[in-house]
Design a protein around this motif. Structure first.
Motif, short mmCIF file in Angstrom:
data_model
loop_
_atom_site.label_atom_id
_atom_site.label_comp_id
_atom_site.label_asym_id
_atom_site.label_seq_id
_atom_site.Cartn_x
_atom_site.Cartn_y
_atom_site.Cartn_z
N ASN A 3 -3.90 -43.72 4.97
CA ASN A 3 -3.71 -44.85 4.02
C ASN A 3 -2.58 -45.81 4.64
OD1 ASN A 3 -2.74 -46.13 1.85
ND2 ASN A 3 -2.33 -44.30 0.70
N ASN A 4 -2.90 -46.97 4.65
CA ASN A 4 -1.98 -48.00 4.99
C ASN A 4 -1.29 -48.67 4.03
OD1 ASN A 4 -1.98 -47.37 7.91
ND2 ASN A 4 -3.96 -48.44 7.99
N SER A 5 -1.42 -48.40 2.59
CA SER A 5 -1.03 -49.10 1.69
C SER A 5 0.54 -49.38 1.55
CB SER A 5 -1.31 -48.61 0.24
OG SER A 5 -0.79 -47.43 0.14
N LYS A 6 1.31 -48.48 2.39
CA LYS A 6 2.61 -48.62 2.41
C LYS A 6 3.19 -49.67 3.18
CE LYS A 6 4.67 -45.49 -0.34
NZ LYS A 6 5.10 -45.82 -1.47
N LEU A 7 2.61 -49.85 4.31
CA LEU A 7 2.64 -50.97 5.16
C LEU A 7 2.50 -52.30 4.48
CD1 LEU A 7 0.68 -49.85 8.40
CD2 LEU A 7 2.93 -49.50 7.97
N SER A 8 1.91 -52.66 3.39
CA SER A 8 1.79 -53.87 2.92
C SER A 8 2.98 -53.96 1.76
CB SER A 8 0.59 -54.17 2.25
OG SER A 8 0.36 -53.09 1.14
N VAL A 9 3.75 -53.09 1.55
CA VAL A 9 4.91 -53.28 0.52
C VAL A 9 5.80 -54.25 1.21
CG1 VAL A 9 6.56 -52.12 -0.95
CG2 VAL A 9 4.40 -51.04 -0.59
N PRO A 10 6.14 -55.37 0.40
CA PRO A 10 7.24 -56.30 0.95
C PRO A 10 8.71 -55.62 0.50
CG PRO A 10 6.48 -56.86 -1.19
CD PRO A 10 5.61 -55.63 -0.92
N LEU A 11 9.53 -56.19 1.50
CA LEU A 11 10.74 -55.94 1.14
C LEU A 11 11.36 -56.57 -0.07
CD1 LEU A 11 12.23 -56.72 4.75
CD2 LEU A 11 11.72 -54.43 3.97
N LEU A 12 12.32 -55.97 -0.65
CA LEU A 12 12.89 -56.55 -1.88
C LEU A 12 13.33 -58.14 -1.82
CD1 LEU A 12 15.06 -53.64 -3.03
CD2 LEU A 12 13.00 -54.69 -4.18
N PHE A 13 13.94 -58.36 -0.46
CA PHE A 13 14.40 -59.67 -0.03
C PHE A 13 13.08 -60.59 -0.04
CE2 PHE A 13 14.24 -62.32 3.58
CZ PHE A 13 15.45 -63.08 3.46
N GLU A 14 12.03 -60.20 0.68
CA GLU A 14 10.99 -61.05 0.28
C GLU A 14 10.25 -61.12 -0.97
OE1 GLU A 14 9.10 -59.38 4.91
OE2 GLU A 14 8.51 -58.28 2.98
N TRP A 15 10.24 -60.26 -1.69
CA TRP A 15 9.65 -60.40 -2.98
C TRP A 15 10.32 -61.22 -3.86
CZ3 TRP A 15 5.04 -59.01 -4.62
CH2 TRP A 15 4.65 -58.74 -6.10
N ALA A 16 11.74 -61.07 -3.68
CA ALA A 16 12.51 -62.29 -4.47
C ALA A 16 12.52 -63.64 -4.04
CB ALA A 16 13.90 -61.80 -4.03
N GLY A 17 11.87 -63.97 -2.78
CA GLY A 17 11.79 -65.17 -2.49
C GLY A 17 12.47 -65.69 -1.16
N GLY A 18 13.03 -64.62 -0.33
CA GLY A 18 13.92 -64.83 0.80
C GLY A 18 15.10 -65.65 0.65
N MET A 19 15.69 -65.92 1.68
CA MET A 19 17.09 -66.51 1.75
C MET A 19 17.50 -67.66 0.70
SD MET A 19 19.89 -65.49 2.72
CE MET A 19 19.85 -64.35 4.09
N PRO A 20 16.38 -68.45 0.71
CA PRO A 20 16.54 -69.81 -0.03
C PRO A 20 16.65 -69.13 -1.55
CG PRO A 20 14.94 -70.40 1.28
CD PRO A 20 15.12 -69.00 1.71
N ALA A 21 16.17 -68.15 -2.15
CA ALA A 21 16.12 -67.72 -3.41
C ALA A 21 17.57 -67.13 -3.73
CB ALA A 21 15.31 -66.67 -3.76
N PHE A 22 18.21 -66.46 -2.71
CA PHE A 22 19.47 -65.80 -2.83
C PHE A 22 20.57 -66.87 -2.70
CE2 PHE A 22 16.92 -62.00 -1.61
CZ PHE A 22 17.39 -61.06 -2.67
#
Length: 160
Positions: A3-22
């Protein structure tokens, strides 16, 4: 079959929109802080770089690049910045309230899984800040690692 489904879970940072979002989040948030009766007295003398340092710190904690720890400070230095500031629960709660209000205005993800993880970090981090602000010395080792926050119990974005 693995099961490779865990590999596709984005980081919280990515899910939020990356550095421009922060960077947008903390820039707009600190505008609110400086206009707030409760928080303005605490932050009125912050450096011009403060917004960016906090954006980089939180982004790193949520899985982003190590901009803060590589060139702006460490978890130990962040703890030092809070010593003897005498923050209260009222300050802490208002800080979170204004940050979440700003997150909503900027359309950061509002799915339950992201907000649960984001809130968990904000609760933990602000409570640590209040504790450290009401002491004059650090009991942590200078090499205390940066916190690393993940999705927690939900495990990632809702897949329903």
């Amino acid at each position: 079959m693995e099961n490779n489904s865990k590999l596709s879970v984005p980081l919280l940072f990515e899910w939020a929109g990356g550095m421009p979002a922060f960077e947008r989040l903390f820039d707009q948030f600190y505008d609110k802080v400086l206009a707030d009766d409760i928080l303005e007295p605490v932050f009125k003398h912050m450096s011009p770089e403060h917004r960016l340092h906090v954006a980089h710190f939180v982004a790193e904690v949520l899985g982003g690049p190590k901009l803060y720890s590589a060139s702006e400070g460490s978890h130990f230095k962040m703890i030092q910045k809070h010593l003897s500031r005498h923050l209260t629960q009222q300050h802490r709660k208002r800080w979170i309230e204004l940050l979440l209000e700003t997150a909503d205005e900027l359309n950061l993800p509002d799915d339950p899984e992201f907000r649960s993880a984001f809130m968990a970090y904000l609760e933990w981090g602000t409570r640590i800040a209040v504790i450290n602000s009401n002491t004059d010395e650090i009991t942590e080792s200078p090499d205390v690692p940066m916190p690393a926050w993940g999705w927690g119990v939900p495990g990632g974005p809702y897949q329903g």
